[in-house]
Design a protein around this motif. Sequence first.
Motif, PDB file in Angstrom:
ATOM      1  N   ALA A 142      79.542  75.907 109.812  1.00  0.00           N
ATOM      2  CA  ALA A 142      79.125  74.906 110.796  1.00  0.00           C
ATOM      3  C   ALA A 142      80.384  74.240 111.355  1.00  0.00           C
ATOM      4  O   ALA A 142      80.686  73.089 111.055  1.00  0.00           O
ATOM      5  N   PRO A 143      81.126  74.983 112.170  1.00  0.00           N
ATOM      6  CA  PRO A 143      82.388  74.443 112.694  1.00  0.00           C
ATOM      7  C   PRO A 143      82.167  73.384 113.771  1.00  0.00           C
ATOM      8  O   PRO A 143      81.167  73.390 114.479  1.00  0.00           O
ATOM      9  N   LEU A 144      83.139  72.475 113.859  1.00  0.00           N
ATOM     10  CA  LEU A 144      83.163  71.528 114.962  1.00  0.00           C
ATOM     11  C   LEU A 144      83.703  72.238 116.187  1.00  0.00           C
ATOM     12  O   LEU A 144      84.682  72.976 116.096  1.00  0.00           O
ATOM     13  N   VAL A 145      83.085  72.024 117.317  1.00  0.00           N
ATOM     14  CA  VAL A 145      83.529  72.642 118.561  1.00  0.00           C
ATOM     15  C   VAL A 145      84.523  71.693 119.223  1.00  0.00           C
ATOM     16  O   VAL A 145      84.167  70.582 119.619  1.00  0.00           O
ATOM     17  N   MET A 146      85.760  72.137 119.307  1.00  0.00           N
ATOM     18  CA  MET A 146      86.817  71.292 119.873  1.00  0.00           C
ATOM     19  C   MET A 146      87.115  71.622 121.331  1.00  0.00           C
ATOM     20  O   MET A 146      87.710  70.819 122.041  1.00  0.00           O
ATOM     21  N   SER A 147      86.709  72.818 121.769  1.00  0.00           N
ATOM     22  CA  SER A 147      86.878  73.212 123.166  1.00  0.00           C
ATOM     23  C   SER A 147      85.853  74.294 123.457  1.00  0.00           C
ATOM     24  O   SER A 147      85.354  74.940 122.535  1.00  0.00           O
ATOM     25  N   PRO A 148      85.506  74.481 124.724  1.00  0.00           N
ATOM     26  CA  PRO A 148      84.519  75.512 125.055  1.00  0.00           C
ATOM     27  C   PRO A 148      84.978  76.894 124.579  1.00  0.00           C
ATOM     28  O   PRO A 148      86.149  77.252 124.680  1.00  0.00           O
ATOM     29  N   LEU A 149      84.047  77.642 124.031  1.00  0.00           N
ATOM     30  CA  LEU A 149      84.306  79.003 123.564  1.00  0.00           C
ATOM     31  C   LEU A 149      83.927  79.981 124.654  1.00  0.00           C
ATOM     32  O   LEU A 149      83.035  79.710 125.456  1.00  0.00           O
ATOM     33  N   GLU A 150      84.566  81.128 124.651  1.00  0.00           N
ATOM     34  CA  GLU A 150      84.319  82.112 125.701  1.00  0.00           C
ATOM     35  C   GLU A 150      83.697  83.373 125.115  1.00  0.00           C
ATOM     36  O   GLU A 150      82.672  83.303 124.470  1.00  0.00           O
ATOM     37  N   SER A 151      84.364  84.511 125.294  1.00  0.00           N
ATOM     38  CA  SER A 151      83.782  85.795 124.908  1.00  0.00           C
ATOM     39  C   SER A 151      83.967  86.134 123.448  1.00  0.00           C
ATOM     40  O   SER A 151      83.442  87.128 122.973  1.00  0.00           O
ATOM     41  N   GLY A 152      84.702  85.318 122.723  1.00  0.00           N
ATOM     42  CA  GLY A 152      84.920  85.623 121.331  1.00  0.00           C
ATOM     43  C   GLY A 152      85.262  84.389 120.533  1.00  0.00           C
ATOM     44  O   GLY A 152      85.553  83.330 121.075  1.00  0.00           O
ATOM     45  N   PHE A 153      85.192  84.554 119.228  1.00  0.00           N
ATOM     46  CA  PHE A 153      85.509  83.455 118.334  1.00  0.00           C
ATOM     47  C   PHE A 153      85.929  84.041 116.998  1.00  0.00           C
ATOM     48  O   PHE A 153      85.684  85.204 116.700  1.00  0.00           O
ATOM     49  N   VAL A 154      86.579  83.224 116.197  1.00  0.00           N
ATOM     50  CA  VAL A 154      87.047  83.639 114.883  1.00  0.00           C
ATOM     51  C   VAL A 154      86.317  82.812 113.832  1.00  0.00           C
ATOM     52  O   VAL A 154      86.181  81.596 113.977  1.00  0.00           O
ATOM     53  N   ILE A 155      85.841  83.492 112.808  1.00  0.00           N
ATOM     54  CA  ILE A 155      85.231  82.826 111.657  1.00  0.00           C
ATOM     55  C   ILE A 155      86.193  82.987 110.495  1.00  0.00           C
ATOM     56  O   ILE A 155      86.594  84.108 110.168  1.00  0.00           O
ATOM     57  N   THR A 156      86.578  81.878 109.887  1.00  0.00           N
ATOM     58  CA  THR A 156      87.452  81.890 108.718  1.00  0.00           C
ATOM     59  C   THR A 156      86.628  81.474 107.509  1.00  0.00           C
ATOM     60  O   THR A 156      85.863  80.517 107.583  1.00  0.00           O
ATOM     61  N   ALA A 157      86.803  82.210 106.431  1.00  0.00           N
ATOM     62  CA  ALA A 157      86.000  81.950 105.232  1.00  0.00           C
ATOM     63  C   ALA A 157      86.829  82.134 103.973  1.00  0.00           C
ATOM     64  O   ALA A 157      86.511  82.929 103.104  1.00  0.00           O
ATOM     65  N   ALA A 158      87.908  81.382 103.863  1.00  0.00           N
ATOM     66  CA  ALA A 158      88.801  81.498 102.710  1.00  0.00           C
ATOM     67  C   ALA A 158      88.106  81.102 101.409  1.00  0.00           C
ATOM     68  O   ALA A 158      88.547  81.499 100.334  1.00  0.00           O
ATOM     69  N   HIS A 159      87.013  80.361 101.500  1.00  0.00           N
ATOM     70  CA  HIS A 159      86.315  79.890 100.302  1.00  0.00           C
ATOM     71  C   HIS A 159      85.474  80.968  99.624  1.00  0.00           C
ATOM     72  O   HIS A 159      85.037  80.784  98.501  1.00  0.00           O
ATOM     73  N   LEU A 160      85.240  82.098 100.288  1.00  0.00           N
ATOM     74  CA  LEU A 160      84.392  83.147  99.723  1.00  0.00           C
ATOM     75  C   LEU A 160      85.147  83.991  98.705  1.00  0.00           C
ATOM     76  O   LEU A 160      86.326  84.285  98.877  1.00  0.00           O
TER      77      LEU A 160
END
Length: 102
Positions: A60-78
């Motif tokens: 549930a990331p905070l959106v800091m700027s409009p996203l376009e055609s892609g995004f990155v999901i980081t999951a170091a906790h897994l």
Amino acid sequence: PDVAVDDDMVIEVEELGPAPDSRSVRVMLDQEGAARLRRLSTDQLSRAIVVLVDGRPTSAPLVMSPLESGFVITAAHLEQAEWDDFVHRLRHQDDAAAASAE
């Protein structure tokens, strides 16, 4: 919840960092998905959006700027097994499309 982008709009999933401290994937969307993500992220600036994979919340990331055609999901906790399952579920749609094209 309203679904802004679904798995039919995902055109590529690229694993960027399999190391435990930098596990992340880049998700690229088609034109319709990009337009929907742009609208959602613009409407949700400075607020969280929930990312679901197979109907389960993954982040549930905070959106800091409009996203376009892609995004990155980081999951170091897994843990490694959880990470492998997560990436597999993200890629599942791509695999099915590739298999049907053969």
